[in-house]
Write a protein that holds these residues in place. Structure first.
Motif, short mmCIF file in Angstrom:
data_model
loop_
_atom_site.label_atom_id
_atom_site.label_comp_id
_atom_site.label_asym_id
_atom_site.label_seq_id
_atom_site.Cartn_x
_atom_site.Cartn_y
_atom_site.Cartn_z
N PHE A 161 34.73 -32.97 -49.48
CA PHE A 161 34.10 -33.78 -48.43
C PHE A 161 33.30 -34.91 -49.07
O PHE A 161 32.59 -34.69 -50.05
CB PHE A 161 33.14 -32.94 -47.59
N PRO A 162 33.35 -36.12 -48.48
CA PRO A 162 32.56 -37.23 -49.03
C PRO A 162 31.05 -36.94 -48.92
O PRO A 162 30.60 -36.43 -47.89
CB PRO A 162 32.93 -38.42 -48.13
N GLU A 163 30.35 -37.27 -49.95
CA GLU A 163 28.90 -37.05 -49.97
C GLU A 163 28.21 -37.77 -48.81
O GLU A 163 27.28 -37.24 -48.20
CB GLU A 163 28.33 -37.52 -51.31
N ARG A 164 28.71 -38.95 -48.45
CA ARG A 164 28.09 -39.76 -47.39
C ARG A 164 28.13 -39.09 -46.02
O ARG A 164 27.40 -39.46 -45.13
CB ARG A 164 28.76 -41.12 -47.32
N TRP A 165 28.97 -38.09 -45.86
CA TRP A 165 29.08 -37.42 -44.57
C TRP A 165 27.86 -36.59 -44.21
O TRP A 165 27.58 -36.37 -43.04
CB TRP A 165 30.30 -36.50 -44.55
N PHE A 166 27.16 -36.04 -45.20
CA PHE A 166 26.15 -35.02 -44.92
C PHE A 166 24.74 -35.44 -45.26
O PHE A 166 24.48 -36.05 -46.29
CB PHE A 166 26.49 -33.72 -45.66
N ASP A 167 23.84 -35.02 -44.37
CA ASP A 167 22.42 -35.23 -44.58
C ASP A 167 21.78 -34.01 -45.23
O ASP A 167 20.72 -34.12 -45.85
CB ASP A 167 21.74 -35.54 -43.24
N VAL A 168 22.42 -32.87 -45.07
CA VAL A 168 21.93 -31.63 -45.67
C VAL A 168 23.11 -30.67 -45.83
O VAL A 168 24.07 -30.70 -45.06
CB VAL A 168 20.79 -30.99 -44.81
N GLU A 199 41.46 -36.30 -40.24
CA GLU A 199 41.18 -35.76 -38.91
C GLU A 199 39.69 -35.86 -38.55
O GLU A 199 39.34 -36.05 -37.40
CB GLU A 199 41.61 -34.29 -38.80
N LEU A 200 38.83 -35.71 -39.55
CA LEU A 200 37.38 -35.63 -39.28
C LEU A 200 36.61 -36.94 -39.44
O LEU A 200 35.50 -37.06 -38.92
CB LEU A 200 36.75 -34.58 -40.19
N GLU A 201 37.19 -37.90 -40.14
CA GLU A 201 36.46 -39.12 -40.50
C GLU A 201 35.71 -39.76 -39.33
O GLU A 201 34.50 -39.96 -39.39
CB GLU A 201 37.40 -40.14 -41.14
N SER A 202 36.40 -40.11 -38.26
CA SER A 202 35.74 -40.82 -37.16
C SER A 202 34.71 -39.94 -36.45
O SER A 202 33.68 -40.42 -35.99
CB SER A 202 36.76 -41.36 -36.16
N ARG A 203 34.97 -38.65 -36.38
CA ARG A 203 34.02 -37.74 -35.74
C ARG A 203 32.72 -37.66 -36.54
O ARG A 203 31.64 -37.55 -35.97
CB ARG A 203 34.64 -36.36 -35.59
N MET A 204 32.83 -37.69 -37.85
CA MET A 204 31.64 -37.58 -38.70
C MET A 204 30.75 -38.81 -38.56
O MET A 204 29.52 -38.71 -38.66
CB MET A 204 32.04 -37.37 -40.16
N GLU A 205 31.34 -39.97 -38.32
CA GLU A 205 30.56 -41.20 -38.18
C GLU A 205 29.61 -41.13 -36.99
O GLU A 205 28.57 -41.76 -37.00
CB GLU A 205 31.51 -42.40 -38.05
N GLU A 216 43.70 -31.24 -47.99
CA GLU A 216 42.37 -31.80 -47.85
C GLU A 216 42.39 -33.22 -47.30
O GLU A 216 41.55 -33.59 -46.48
CB GLU A 216 41.63 -31.74 -49.19
N ASP A 217 43.36 -34.03 -47.73
CA ASP A 217 43.44 -35.41 -47.24
C ASP A 217 43.68 -35.45 -45.73
O ASP A 217 43.07 -36.27 -45.03
CB ASP A 217 44.54 -36.18 -47.97
N LYS A 218 44.54 -34.58 -45.23
CA LYS A 218 44.80 -34.53 -43.79
C LYS A 218 43.53 -34.12 -43.03
O LYS A 218 43.23 -34.67 -41.98
CB LYS A 218 45.93 -33.54 -43.46
N VAL A 219 42.81 -33.15 -43.57
CA VAL A 219 41.56 -32.71 -42.92
C VAL A 219 40.57 -33.86 -42.88
O VAL A 219 39.95 -34.12 -41.85
CB VAL A 219 40.96 -31.48 -43.65
N LEU A 220 40.42 -34.56 -43.99
CA LEU A 220 39.48 -35.68 -44.03
C LEU A 220 39.87 -36.76 -43.03
O LEU A 220 39.01 -37.32 -42.34
CB LEU A 220 39.40 -36.26 -45.44
#
Length: 175
Positions: A86-93, A66-72, A60-64
């Motif tokens: 997944f961090p709660e801050r990533w999602f609006d819904v 990989e995705l962190e900058s894309r999610m921003e 999970e840490d590797k996935v996070l």
């Protein structure tokens, strides 16, 4: 400020997450669909292999990472059967897809799931494991349960999610 929301589509394997995401993109929703399983495969985000369930164990840490900058950037639809890491801050819904057990059994059997893997996933759906995981991991106001069993359900879900995205953009970008 993001110009588009981030969406999580989750649910038990076989409920139609990937098909729904594919259809959302095909319908013209201008967002990037990210299948976490594909990211894990491409970037080798595994910590081992589960012989019992015949699948890789996600790092999970590797996935996070990989995705962190894309999610921003925003404008992402994340497709995965788990959600609590997944961090709660990533999602609006968050949309949790649900399917009746008979239909789910048939879908997973067609995929060639072993008896043990099939049983574990059916139990997951019966006990609403992923819905509860989403409710515990995110603000309940952003978690939505959607039936996804028929073509009509799929059409309604596409319409509902598209309308939600359009409203989010109206409320957050065009002020």
């Amino acid at each position: 400020m993001r110009r588009k929301p981030n969406i999580l589509i989750t649910g038990t394997p076989g409920v139609g997450k990937s098909k729904l995401c594919e259809e959302l993109i095909r319908s013209g929703l201008d967002m990037e669909w990210i299948e976490v399983g594909q990211v894990a495969k491409q970037c080798n985000c595994y910590s081992g292999y589960d012989e019992d369930l015949e699948c890789h164990i996600l790092d999970e840490d590797k996935v996070l990472d990989e995705l962190e900058s894309r999610m921003e950037e925003g404008g992402k639809i994340i497709d995965y059967h788990g959600c609590d890491f997944f961090p709660e801050r990533w999602f609006d819904v968050v949309f949790v897809l649900r399917t009746n057990n008979t239909l789910l059994f048939d879908r997973l059997e067609k995929r060639g799931y072993s008896t043990k893997k099939l049983q574990k996933n059916i139990e997951c759906e019966i006990f609403q494991t992923l819905l509860e995981e989403a409710m515990e991991s995110y603000d309940n106001n952003i978690v939505n349960e959607l039936r996804n069993e028929t073509f009509a359900d799929m059409e309604r879900n596409i319409s509902q999610i598209s309308a939600w995205v359009n409203q989010w953009i109206k409320d957050n970008v065009t002020k």
